[in-house]
Motif scaffolding. Structure first.
Motif, PDB file in Angstrom:
ATOM      1  N   PHE A 192       0.788  -1.304  -0.074  1.00 51.29           N
ATOM      2  CA  PHE A 192       0.037   0.004   0.140  1.00 51.29           C
ATOM      3  C   PHE A 192       0.772   1.164  -0.024  1.00 51.29           C
ATOM      4  CE2 PHE A 192      -3.254  -2.823   0.950  1.00 51.29           C
ATOM      5  CZ  PHE A 192      -4.701  -2.254   0.144  1.00 51.29           C
ATOM      6  N   ARG A 193       2.021   1.134   0.577  1.00 49.01           N
ATOM      7  CA  ARG A 193       2.990   2.398   0.344  1.00 49.01           C
ATOM      8  C   ARG A 193       3.310   2.452  -1.166  1.00 49.01           C
ATOM      9  NH1 ARG A 193       5.284   0.322   5.146  1.00 49.01           N
ATOM     10  NH2 ARG A 193       6.918  -0.824   3.899  1.00 49.01           N
ATOM     11  N   TYR A 194       3.427   1.339  -1.758  1.00 44.57           N
ATOM     12  CA  TYR A 194       3.995   1.496  -3.258  1.00 44.57           C
ATOM     13  C   TYR A 194       2.601   2.034  -3.952  1.00 44.57           C
ATOM     14  CZ  TYR A 194       3.888   0.042  -7.897  1.00 44.57           C
ATOM     15  OH  TYR A 194       3.818  -0.087  -9.429  1.00 44.57           O
ATOM     16  N   ALA A 195       1.427   1.481  -3.658  1.00 46.41           N
ATOM     17  CA  ALA A 195       0.099   1.913  -4.446  1.00 46.41           C
ATOM     18  C   ALA A 195       0.039   3.523  -4.023  1.00 46.41           C
ATOM     19  CB  ALA A 195      -0.828   1.239  -3.948  1.00 46.41           C
ATOM     20  N   ASP A 196       0.331   3.899  -2.850  1.00 44.75           N
ATOM     21  CA  ASP A 196       0.160   5.360  -2.405  1.00 44.75           C
ATOM     22  C   ASP A 196       1.124   6.234  -3.258  1.00 44.75           C
ATOM     23  OD1 ASP A 196      -0.643   7.417  -0.544  1.00 44.75           O
ATOM     24  OD2 ASP A 196       1.204   7.501   0.021  1.00 44.75           O
ATOM     25  N   LYS A 197       2.284   5.612  -3.456  1.00 41.73           N
ATOM     26  CA  LYS A 197       3.401   6.668  -4.223  1.00 41.73           C
ATOM     27  C   LYS A 197       2.735   6.652  -5.623  1.00 41.73           C
ATOM     28  CE  LYS A 197       7.650   4.939  -3.601  1.00 41.73           C
ATOM     29  NZ  LYS A 197       8.909   4.230  -3.953  1.00 41.73           N
ATOM     30  N   GLN A 198       2.375   5.874  -6.344  1.00 42.55           N
ATOM     31  CA  GLN A 198       1.924   5.690  -7.518  1.00 42.55           C
ATOM     32  C   GLN A 198       0.628   6.739  -7.728  1.00 42.55           C
ATOM     33  OE1 GLN A 198       3.998   4.599  -9.537  1.00 42.55           O
ATOM     34  NE2 GLN A 198       5.037   3.639  -7.705  1.00 42.55           N
ATOM     35  N   ILE A 199      -0.197   6.743  -6.608  1.00 41.33           N
ATOM     36  CA  ILE A 199      -1.318   7.663  -6.797  1.00 41.33           C
ATOM     37  C   ILE A 199      -0.782   9.139  -6.592  1.00 41.33           C
ATOM     38  CG2 ILE A 199      -2.996   8.577  -5.199  1.00 41.33           C
ATOM     39  CD1 ILE A 199      -3.608   5.761  -4.610  1.00 41.33           C
ATOM     40  N   GLY A 200       0.246   9.322  -5.923  1.00 43.38           N
ATOM     41  CA  GLY A 200       0.972  10.545  -5.672  1.00 43.38           C
ATOM     42  C   GLY A 200       1.532  11.071  -7.333  1.00 43.38           C
ATOM     43  N   MET A 201       2.161   9.948  -7.763  1.00 46.93           N
ATOM     44  CA  MET A 201       2.683  10.564  -9.111  1.00 46.93           C
ATOM     45  C   MET A 201       1.722  10.772  -9.954  1.00 46.93           C
ATOM     46  SD  MET A 201       3.089   9.032 -12.083  1.00 46.93           S
ATOM     47  CE  MET A 201       2.703   7.241 -12.129  1.00 46.93           C
ATOM     48  N   LEU A 202       0.640   9.978 -10.210  1.00 45.35           N
ATOM     49  CA  LEU A 202      -0.452  10.436 -11.069  1.00 45.35           C
ATOM     50  C   LEU A 202      -1.028  11.747 -10.626  1.00 45.35           C
ATOM     51  CD1 LEU A 202      -2.444   9.597 -13.415  1.00 45.35           C
ATOM     52  CD2 LEU A 202      -4.074   8.637 -11.469  1.00 45.35           C
ATOM     53  N   TYR A 203      -1.308  12.138  -9.309  1.00 39.12           N
ATOM     54  CA  TYR A 203      -1.755  13.623  -9.128  1.00 39.12           C
ATOM     55  C   TYR A 203      -0.698  14.636  -9.518  1.00 39.12           C
ATOM     56  CZ  TYR A 203      -3.669  17.087  -6.098  1.00 39.12           C
ATOM     57  OH  TYR A 203      -4.170  18.118  -5.816  1.00 39.12           O
ATOM     58  N   ASP A 204       0.449  14.428  -9.235  1.00 31.62           N
ATOM     59  CA  ASP A 204       1.575  15.343  -9.725  1.00 31.62           C
ATOM     60  C   ASP A 204       1.545  15.407 -11.088  1.00 31.62           C
ATOM     61  OD1 ASP A 204       2.033  15.678  -7.240  1.00 31.62           O
ATOM     62  OD2 ASP A 204       3.798  14.518  -7.083  1.00 31.62           O
ATOM     63  N   GLU A 205       1.305  14.398 -11.954  1.00 32.73           N
ATOM     64  CA  GLU A 205       1.323  14.562 -13.368  1.00 32.73           C
ATOM     65  C   GLU A 205       0.097  15.240 -13.877  1.00 32.73           C
ATOM     66  OE1 GLU A 205       3.606  13.806 -15.664  1.00 32.73           O
ATOM     67  OE2 GLU A 205       4.918  13.333 -13.936  1.00 32.73           O
ATOM     68  N   LEU A 206      -1.246  14.987 -13.208  1.00 36.17           N
ATOM     69  CA  LEU A 206      -2.125  15.644 -13.613  1.00 36.17           C
ATOM     70  C   LEU A 206      -2.306  17.008 -13.446  1.00 36.17           C
ATOM     71  CD1 LEU A 206      -4.849  13.030 -12.442  1.00 36.17           C
ATOM     72  CD2 LEU A 206      -4.363  13.351 -14.832  1.00 36.17           C
ATOM     73  N   ALA A 207      -1.746  17.270 -12.283  1.00 32.47           N
ATOM     74  CA  ALA A 207      -1.466  18.850 -12.001  1.00 32.47           C
ATOM     75  C   ALA A 207      -0.650  19.546 -13.015  1.00 32.47           C
ATOM     76  CB  ALA A 207      -0.939  19.118 -10.386  1.00 32.47           C
ATOM     77  N   LYS A 208       0.405  18.925 -13.281  1.00 34.11           N
ATOM     78  CA  LYS A 208       1.263  19.501 -14.477  1.00 34.11           C
ATOM     79  C   LYS A 208       0.639  19.805 -15.728  1.00 34.11           C
ATOM     80  CE  LYS A 208       5.749  17.136 -12.906  1.00 34.11           C
ATOM     81  NZ  LYS A 208       6.550  16.133 -13.371  1.00 34.11           N
ATOM     82  N   ARG A 209      -0.359  18.921 -15.944  1.00 40.19           N
ATOM     83  CA  ARG A 209      -1.216  19.229 -17.129  1.00 40.19           C
ATOM     84  C   ARG A 209      -2.480  20.049 -16.884  1.00 40.19           C
ATOM     85  NH1 ARG A 209       1.538  14.623 -17.238  1.00 40.19           N
ATOM     86  NH2 ARG A 209       2.080  13.451 -19.163  1.00 40.19           N
ATOM     87  N   ASP A 210      -2.650  20.560 -15.881  1.00 42.13           N
ATOM     88  CA  ASP A 210      -3.556  21.704 -15.414  1.00 42.13           C
ATOM     89  C   ASP A 210      -4.945  20.749 -15.429  1.00 42.13           C
ATOM     90  OD1 ASP A 210      -4.276  24.166 -14.478  1.00 42.13           O
ATOM     91  OD2 ASP A 210      -4.892  24.770 -16.481  1.00 42.13           O
ATOM     92  N   PHE A 211      -4.824  19.499 -15.154  1.00 40.82           N
ATOM     93  CA  PHE A 211      -6.131  18.821 -15.163  1.00 40.82           C
ATOM     94  C   PHE A 211      -7.154  19.316 -14.116  1.00 40.82           C
ATOM     95  CE2 PHE A 211      -8.621  15.413 -13.111  1.00 40.82           C
ATOM     96  CZ  PHE A 211      -9.324  14.978 -14.185  1.00 40.82           C
TER      97      PHE A 211
END
Length: 617
Positions: free
Chosen positions: A431-450
């Protein structure tokens, strides 16, 4: 003087029979060992939840006395005749009983649930998924010990199927012992009032207690149709917005995985996203499996089982209608709908169901992007690959202004919990791994101004199939079995911070309808969490996994339980004021959905999982 040849022949003939007698004894010993191991597993489950965890283990062994009684009775019957063809039925029954008991013990250890006969029908055709699950399990120390036990058990079964000598006195002793153990198994100690008491029951009692597929009589159905007055829909002004929408169902994500949601787990990225946006500390998963979570989140209906559903290999039977489901809701506003996972879409015929609901595209393990990634459960690549594939899809349509909704189903945190970063069997690490990937996706969406004109929703598909923690039990009581985190991230104007009220997975559909439409209507058992202010449902339904015939109903800060038993359906606990309307509405809905038509013959014909239907990209 040398013995005559006939004496040697007689001795040789007796030898296999003696081995058969040894096999019978070993069968009983092996059952006793399994009972002890099951008791120890229950001690582990109950530790921290009760004042006397060992009492729970002892109760499980006592409840299993009925199983031992059956085995002794079959053994006694096999010793009444010297003819093998008369012994064989009892030998086979003994072997099947031991095999079923062993499978039940394995499921208790790995998924914290009983072996239900009807789950064999439901999941039995998924040979590939079962094999992959087994391979992951065998990589662990527990799995290797189980393998040793399986090999020993096979040896015992081989011996136990040999011919036995006729032993009337020994048979009588078996019958007397069987009667004694049967009486011991009938006792219902105070520990059987434990909230997870079905785990203490022996698996035969757990199966016999299940009345979920009991049919309603024609007369009862006719009476309901004449007398039932459906509740009026709740209609309100919508917001008329057009954001893109992402819904993530995280496999087995539970309250105890997150400190913010009251647990002791470590999900800093999810918790930070929640604090910066909106989160729901009193959120309910409407079911106990992935398919039930998908039903609730995509159709907006609680996954109250269709008649015959647990006898069916079709997990989505009765929920195929596109009416009122997410695709229909958003298509009306010019959206397209897309489903992403890394798992096998043939598992439980998900691709067929998604097509029936009207999704515009769907993809899973067959997606070429996942070539080269390691595959685990359900032939799935890890969450990192899933999110990278989604971002690839998102970037490919950056010049397309048409709105869309994407549903993402993760797999990496499915039990047995494997951390993809180091291949260890480690729930917290997974779940730490899954949480890290959620954080990665969130940051990438933020970069795209989603988030300027987009909404991200994150939920567990169901509470994990793991023992309740003492913290969960103290905080949520029995309803801890139905809890999962829920987070909504967007820059659009919504209620932010911790949103009070009991919301649920089935609220996603009406909430999106209210967000997009100028006016929207929903049923009393649905809420809207994107409205201002958020409006919880009048009551929330949760289909239990430990008691398949029981539906938990949450209302006015209370909990009632509706027991499904056809015409004899009834309530346990405090009933809501409109209890009859709720019960009759559920009965009519189940009757209207018809009966799942899969059966054992279908299972034999469709032994292999179907190939995913091609997605119209």
């Amino acid at each position: 003087m040398p013995k005559p040849y006939s004496a040697f022949r007689s001795a040789a003939a007796k030898q296999p029979r003696r081995k058969g007698l040894v096999g019978a004894a070993l069968l009983v010993v092996f059952m006793l060992i399994l009972a002890g191991l099951r008791g120890l597993a229950l001690v582990g489950i109950a530790t921290g939840l009760t004042d006397c965890a060992w009492c729970m283990g002892a109760t499980a062994i006592q409840q299993d006395a009925g199983i031992l009684a059956l085995l002794l009775a079959f053994t006694g019957l096999s010793l009444l005749s010297a003819r093998y063809w008369l012994q064989l039925p009892w030998l086979l029954l003994s072997a099947m009983l031991l095999l079923a008991y062993a499978l039940d013990a394995i499921l208790l250890k790995t998924l914290v649930q009983h072996l239900y006969w009807l789950d064999i029908v439901k999941f039995g055709k998924e040979i590939d998924a079962i094999g992959r699950f087994g391979n992951v399990l065998l990589a662990s120390a527990t799995g290797k010990l189980m393998l040793v036990g399986v090999v020993a058990g096979i040896g015992v079964l081989v011996l136990a199927l040999l011919s036995r000598p006729r032993r009337p006195r020994l048979a009588l002793a078996c019958f007397v012992a069987a009667g004694l153990f049967f009486l011991i198994g009938l006792w219902s100690p105070m520990t059987m009032k434990y909230i997870n008491y079905p785990l203490l029951q022996n698996f035969i009692a757990a199966n016999l207690a299940d009345s979920v597929d009991r049919h309603y009589s024609t007369a009862y159905a006719d009476m309901l149709r004449k007398e039932y007055v459906p509740p009026a829909p709740i209609c309100e002004a919508g917001r008329g917005l057009r954001p893109n929408v992402i819904i993530i169902a995280v496999e087995s994500l539970s309250m105890y995985h997150s400190k913010l949601f009251g647990g002791g787990g470590d999900t800093p990225h999810l918790d930070a996203i929640a604090r910066d946006n909106a989160y729901f500390p009193d959120f309910i998963a409407n079911g106990f499996t992935t398919d039930s979570g998908l039903i609730a989140m995509i159709t907006g209906k609680p996954p109250i089982p269709t008649l015959g559903r647990y006898q069916s290999a079709e997990a989505f039977a009765g929920f195929e209608s596109p009416q009122g489901a997410l695709p229909e809701i958003v298509h009306a506003h010019g959206y397209t709908t897309h489903f992403f996972t890394t798992g096998d879409l043939g598992f439980l015929d998900k691709s067929k169901w998604l097509k029936e609901l009207g999704f515009d595209s769907w993809e899973g393990a067959e997606q070429p992007f996942y070539n080269g990634w390691k595959r685990r459960h359900f032939n799935a690549a890890e969450d990192k690959a899933l999110y990278q594939r989604f971002l690839q899809w998102l970037d490919a349509r950056k010049d397309d202004a048409s709105p869309w909704l994407a549903f993402i189903l993760t797999v990496s945190t499915h039990p047995p919990f494997v951390n993809p970063e180091n291949e260890s069997l480690d729930e917290a690490g997974a779940f730490r791994y899954a949480d890290k990937q959620i954080g990665m996706l969130y940051d990438e969406l933020a970069k795209r101004d989603f988030f300027r004109n987009g909404v991200l929703m994150i939920s567990g598909d169901h509470r994990s199939m793991t023992p309740l923690s003492a913290t969960e039990l103290a905080r949520f009581g029995d309803s801890a079995l139905a809890r999962t985190p829920f987070v909504v991230a967007t820059q659009l104007p919504i209620t932010r911070g911790a949103v009070s009220g009991k919301f649920q997975q089935a609220d996603i559909v009406p909430s999106i309808a209210e967000l997009l439409g100028e006016r929207a209507c929903h049923k009393p058992d649905q809420g809207t969490f994107l409205s201002d202010p958020p409006q919880p449902a009048q009551y929330v339904a949760h289909a239990r996994g430990d008691r398949r015939n029981q539906i938990d109903i949450y209302f006015d800060g209370k909990q009632a339980d509706l027991v499904l038993a056809g015409d004899q359906s009834d309530w346990i606990g405090p009933k809501p004021d409109n209890w009859k309307q709720i019960m009759d509405g559920i009965a009519l809905d189940r009757i209207g959905r018809g009966t799942a038509n899969e059966n054992f013959l279908d299972l034999m014909i469709n032994a292999r999982a179907p190939k995913p239907a091609p997605s119209p990209n």
